[in-house]
Scaffold this motif. Structure first.
Motif, short mmCIF file in Angstrom:
data_model
loop_
_atom_site.label_atom_id
_atom_site.label_comp_id
_atom_site.label_asym_id
_atom_site.label_seq_id
_atom_site.Cartn_x
_atom_site.Cartn_y
_atom_site.Cartn_z
N PHE A 64 0.86 -1.19 0.00
CA PHE A 64 0.00 0.00 0.00
C PHE A 64 0.90 1.24 0.00
O PHE A 64 1.78 1.38 0.86
CB PHE A 64 -0.93 0.00 1.21
N PHE A 65 0.61 2.14 -0.99
CA PHE A 65 1.43 3.32 -1.20
C PHE A 65 0.69 4.58 -0.72
O PHE A 65 -0.53 4.68 -0.86
CB PHE A 65 1.79 3.49 -2.68
N THR A 66 1.45 5.53 -0.20
CA THR A 66 0.96 6.88 0.10
C THR A 66 1.78 7.86 -0.71
O THR A 66 3.02 7.85 -0.65
CB THR A 66 1.08 7.18 1.60
N ILE A 67 1.05 8.71 -1.47
CA ILE A 67 1.72 9.61 -2.42
C ILE A 67 1.45 11.07 -2.03
O ILE A 67 0.34 11.43 -1.66
CB ILE A 67 1.22 9.34 -3.85
N SER A 68 2.49 11.88 -2.12
CA SER A 68 2.38 13.34 -1.91
C SER A 68 2.88 14.04 -3.18
O SER A 68 3.91 13.65 -3.74
CB SER A 68 3.22 13.78 -0.72
N ILE A 69 2.11 15.10 -3.60
CA ILE A 69 2.48 15.87 -4.79
C ILE A 69 2.53 17.35 -4.42
O ILE A 69 1.63 17.87 -3.73
CB ILE A 69 1.46 15.64 -5.93
N LYS A 70 3.55 18.02 -4.90
CA LYS A 70 3.72 19.44 -4.54
C LYS A 70 4.15 20.24 -5.77
O LYS A 70 4.99 19.78 -6.56
CB LYS A 70 4.76 19.58 -3.44
N ASN A 71 3.52 21.41 -5.88
CA ASN A 71 3.95 22.36 -6.90
C ASN A 71 5.18 23.08 -6.37
O ASN A 71 5.12 23.91 -5.47
CB ASN A 71 2.84 23.37 -7.21
N THR A 72 6.35 22.71 -6.88
CA THR A 72 7.62 23.26 -6.38
C THR A 72 8.12 24.44 -7.22
O THR A 72 9.24 24.90 -7.02
CB THR A 72 8.69 22.15 -6.38
N GLY A 73 7.27 24.89 -8.17
CA GLY A 73 7.67 26.02 -9.00
C GLY A 73 6.93 27.29 -8.61
O GLY A 73 6.37 27.40 -7.51
N GLU A 74 6.92 28.28 -9.54
CA GLU A 74 6.31 29.58 -9.29
C GLU A 74 5.16 29.86 -10.25
O GLU A 74 4.79 31.01 -10.46
CB GLU A 74 7.38 30.67 -9.43
N GLU A 75 4.60 28.75 -10.79
CA GLU A 75 3.52 28.90 -11.76
C GLU A 75 2.43 27.90 -11.46
O GLU A 75 2.72 26.76 -11.10
CB GLU A 75 4.05 28.69 -13.18
N THR A 76 1.21 28.30 -11.56
CA THR A 76 0.09 27.39 -11.33
C THR A 76 0.10 26.29 -12.38
O THR A 76 0.31 26.54 -13.58
CB THR A 76 -1.24 28.15 -11.37
N LEU A 77 -0.14 25.02 -11.89
CA LEU A 77 -0.13 23.85 -12.77
C LEU A 77 -1.52 23.26 -12.83
O LEU A 77 -2.25 23.26 -11.85
CB LEU A 77 0.87 22.81 -12.26
N THR A 78 -1.84 22.68 -13.98
CA THR A 78 -3.16 22.06 -14.18
C THR A 78 -3.00 20.68 -14.80
O THR A 78 -1.90 20.28 -15.20
CB THR A 78 -4.03 22.95 -15.08
N ASN A 79 -4.17 19.98 -14.86
CA ASN A 79 -4.21 18.65 -15.49
C ASN A 79 -3.11 17.74 -14.94
O ASN A 79 -2.30 17.20 -15.66
CB ASN A 79 -4.10 18.78 -17.01
N ILE A 80 -3.14 17.54 -13.63
CA ILE A 80 -2.08 16.77 -12.94
C ILE A 80 -2.56 15.32 -12.78
O ILE A 80 -3.65 15.07 -12.29
CB ILE A 80 -1.79 17.40 -11.56
N TYR A 81 -1.69 14.36 -13.21
CA TYR A 81 -2.02 12.94 -13.06
C TYR A 81 -0.72 12.13 -12.87
O TYR A 81 0.38 12.63 -13.12
CB TYR A 81 -2.81 12.43 -14.26
N VAL A 82 -0.87 10.85 -12.44
CA VAL A 82 0.28 9.99 -12.08
C VAL A 82 0.24 8.72 -12.92
O VAL A 82 -0.83 8.13 -13.13
CB VAL A 82 0.27 9.65 -10.59
N THR A 83 1.40 8.23 -13.35
CA THR A 83 1.50 6.96 -14.09
C THR A 83 2.53 6.05 -13.42
O THR A 83 3.44 6.52 -12.71
CB THR A 83 1.90 7.21 -15.55
N ASP A 84 2.37 4.74 -13.68
CA ASP A 84 3.29 3.71 -13.13
C ASP A 84 4.49 3.59 -14.07
O ASP A 84 4.34 3.35 -15.26
CB ASP A 84 2.55 2.37 -13.01
N GLU A 85 5.69 3.73 -13.53
CA GLU A 85 6.89 3.65 -14.35
C GLU A 85 7.30 2.20 -14.64
O GLU A 85 8.12 1.95 -15.52
CB GLU A 85 8.05 4.36 -13.66
N ASN A 86 6.80 1.25 -13.88
CA ASN A 86 7.13 -0.16 -14.09
C ASN A 86 5.84 -0.96 -14.22
O ASN A 86 5.51 -1.78 -13.36
CB ASN A 86 7.97 -0.70 -12.92
N PRO A 87 5.09 -0.72 -15.26
CA PRO A 87 3.80 -1.39 -15.37
C PRO A 87 3.96 -2.89 -15.54
O PRO A 87 4.85 -3.36 -16.25
CB PRO A 87 3.17 -0.73 -16.61
#
Length: 715
Positions: A44-67
């Motif tokens: 079981f995974f717990t994921i945290s996502i953060k906007n680390t830049g200075e611009e608003t971001l949209t359409n944010i999604y996550v993919t598996d790198e080792n499907p």
């Protein structure tokens, strides 16, 4: 009009190129971290996502790198609409099923920036991880997320000492039994190993299952008082961790082997009665007497009798229980001509580990008494094309020094001499003679003999090899019967290195039943390491008289104990017997003894014998069982009733007819004993005797049961 429009368009483009649009281009950036926790075979995974830049971001999604179609990461969310600069979303959940004990995963976050950059991404980092520079995981690392899962496997081992021979003594042949109980939360089978026990069922299928094991006590353990085990349990699931068993009855005991299971055999070590037996050769009450080897010493509490035998130095020791009153004597099997001083010694057993030493006996002879006996047996089997080895023993059972000779007659048409130690003093084609001098009272000597067994068709499987040994002098011997030994060895094609032989064969007459039967047990270490201790145990047949039991010899020094009337134990302590692959010749051993049938045996009675051979703590190897039956006919009559020899007189040929199938051999010799013809008997097959001169001849028919002699006249 069209020209005006084109000019306007060109003008507009020129103005736009020269004065670009002002937009936010302040380094858009995003970061993702992922931690893991195993539950069973799931992660079981717990994921945290953060906007680390200075611009608003949209359409944010996550993919598996080792499907992986079978156990890829499943996401419980699809997208995040937007994240303002510095904004963070935590506790996003994902999972993976069918994970292994060690799992390595990574995901990627995708986002769209409002500036001209079409997409920005970031690989996940494990905040619990560190790189080679020992930097902790963060949004700015790309450490893969690791997870571990191992099943809890454990077990308990309970030990119980068993007095297997029920003699109140901890000794060889007793055992320790074990109960193993195992547990696991993986649901997979579990395998048990124990370096010092034989386990009944080493693989258990479910948690809470049990099985048993057994360990046979060695002489060293009996003396030490403890048995040490290193036992282990291993689950078969991919995530099962192995571990040692826990002892249900923990003992605060010495632990030189760093064992996890320690079994105290008893708090009381057995007591013993020990001493020396001598022969009063100088009539000085054994002050300068001869050591008396192989002398049987008995002690009894009135219910049980315990026995042992002296070694070559005349020393003996008998293990006894820790309680009871015992009477010890050393005259068993000696005739009335001999006396003992003292006749018996009394001792009361108490305490533990007590040695009632100096229980000594002086054996005297009232008159000169002569009794020389001889014995021969095979050390290995006779196989065509191989070397067969034998040992001849001759023993002075009398009270006077002896000088004389030992003569062996054998079939030189099937056997040739390979060597003898000591070398023979004289020989003929079929006889070997050794001279001896000054054979002291109760002294025993032996001759080692090697004979080449010829190849087929001269020697074939099931042929009989006849031997006759005579110990001289016979004149004046009080027991002349044991000065001569006749026996036949059957040729074999192969052999079991752990076997049993009775020299006298499968049948004896009622007359022969008053004499000794000779038993040989052979053993070989076919394992992968030297054997520290070898033990041979037998329970004597009830039709054999244990009071007449006499050890003849053994390949290595042994201690002999007899308990409860018929339980015989040979213990070869510290034998260090090599294993076959390391030293084939040295990996063999043997012991031989003789014993009489009881006086009340009748026709049809069968005496049998087998041996249980223990190599260290391994399960016993059980030999074949040999049997000897008392027959209605004497050996000669038995054979003569089965074979007919005709015609007689004969001219050109001789016929031997067998009424029943039996391995047998014929030998034709002249009246002086010179061997002329010999071969295996084939019923009704003519034997050509045309080359024999006219005269008188002897035809010997030799079987496993003995031989019979027929007189033949050649015309």
């Amino acid at each position: 009009m069209k020209q005006k429009l084109l000019l306007l368009a060109i003008l507009s483009f020129t103005i736009g190129f020269a004065h670009p649009k002002t937009t936010a281009t302040n380094n858009p950036s995003i970061g993702i971290m992922m931690t893991a926790m195993n539950v069973g075979n799931a992660v079981f995974f717990t994921i945290s996502i953060k906007n680390t830049g200075e611009e608003t971001l949209t359409n944010i999604y996550v993919t598996d790198e080792n499907p992986n179609p079978t156990n890829g990461i499943l996401f419980n969310f699809l997208t995040i609409d937007s994240l303002a600069p510095g904004e963070e979303v935590t506790n996003l959940q994902a999972n993976k099923f069918g994970a292994f004990c060690y799992d390595e995963s990574q995901v990627k976050v995708h986002a769209t920036a409002a500036s001209s950059i079409p997409e920005i991404t970031d690989l996940s980092s494990d905040p619990m991880g560190y790189d080679q520079n020992s930097l902790p995981g963060s949004y700015y690392n790309d450490f893969k997320t690791l997870s571990y899962f191992y099943s809890a496997v454990y077990g308990y081992q309970d030990a119980l000492y068993v007095d297997a021979n029920n003699n109140s003594i901890v000794d060889v042949g007793d055992a320790v039994t074990y109960l193993y109980t195992v547990y696991s939360n993986s649901g997979m089978p579990m395998i048990i190993s124990d370096n010092n026990a034989i386990i009944q069922n080493a693989e258990l299928q479910y948690s809470g299952a049990s099985t048993t094991g057994i360990h046979y006590i060695t002489a060293a353990e009996a003396a030490l008082g403890y048995v040490y085990n290193n036992s282990y349990i291993m689950g078969t699931g991919p995530c099962d961790l192995g571990t040692t068993f826990s002892d249900t009855t923990y003992c605060l005991c010495p632990n030189p082997d760093n064992a996890n299971i320690i079994t105290p055999l008893t708090t009381d070590l057995p007591n013993q009665i020990s001493g020396k037996v001598k022969f009063n050769s100088a009539n000085d009450n054994c002050t300068t007497g001869l050591n008396f080897p192989y002398r049987r010493v008995n002690t009894t509490d009135g219910t049980y009798t315990y026995s042992s035998y002296t070694n070559n130095a005349g020393d003996y020791h008998i293990l006894i229980p820790n309680t009871g009153s015992y009477s010890t004597a050393a005259l068993t099997n000696l005739n009335a001509n001999f006396t003992s001083n003292p006749a018996a010694v009394a001792a009361t057993s108490s305490g533990t580990g007590v040695d009632y030493n100096n229980t000594n006996f002086c054996i005297s002879s009232a008159t000169n008494y002569t009794d020389l006996y001889v014995n021969m047996f095979n050390v290995n089997q006779a196989i065509p094309g191989n070397v067969a080895t034998y040992r001849i023993y001759y023993h002075n059972n009398g009270s006077t020094n002896l000088n004389g000779s030992i003569q062996l007659t054998y079939n030189n048409a099937k056997l040739t001499l390979a060597g003898a130690a000591p070398s023979q003093n004289s020989s003929t084609a079929s006889t070997l003679t050794w001279n001896y001098t000054n054979l002291l009272p109760f002294e025993e000597r032996y001759i080692d003999l090697s004979l080449n067994v010829l190849i087929p068709p001269t020697v074939n499987v099931n042929d009989l090899l006849a031997f006759t040994v005579v110990a001289n002098p016979t004149a004046g011997d009080n027991v002349p019967l044991n000065n001569t030994m006749n026996w036949n060895q059957t040729v074999r094609s192969s052999f079991d290195p752990n076997d049993k032989t009775v020299i006298e064969g499968a049948t004896i007459s009622t007359t022969q039943a008053t004499n000794y039967l000779t038993y040989v047990t052979r053993f070989q270490n076919t394992g992968t390491a030297n054997a520290t201790t070898v033990v041979i145990k037998e329970t004597l047949d009830p039709k054999l008289d244990w009071n007449t039991f006499e050890p003849i010899a053994s390949s290595h020094t042994s201690n002999i104990q007899i308990k409860n009337g018929n339980q015989v134990t040979y213990t070869f302590s510290n034998i260090d017997l090599p294993y076959e692959a390391a030293n084939e010749a040295g990996s063999h051993g043997w012991m031989t003894y003789r014993i009489k049938p009881k006086s009340n045996v009748v026709v049809g009675d069968i005496m049998s014998s087998k041996s249980d051979i223990y190599f260290d703590y391994n399960a016993p190897i059980i030999t074949n069982t040999v049997a000897t039956q008392v027959t209605a006919l004497g050996t000669t009559d038995f054979i003569k009733n089965n074979f007919k020899v005709y015609p007689n007189p004969a001219s050109n040929y001789l016929i031997i007819e067998a009424n029943a199938s039996m391995d047998a051999q014929y030998q034709i010799s002249d009246v002086n004993g010179k061997l002329l013809l010999l071969d295996t008997i084939e019923s009704l097959k003519p034997i050509d005797i045309t080359n024999l001169q006219s005269g008188f001849y002897l035809v010997n028919i030799i079987t496993n049961q003995g031989k019979a002699t027929y007189k033949l006249i050649k015309n």
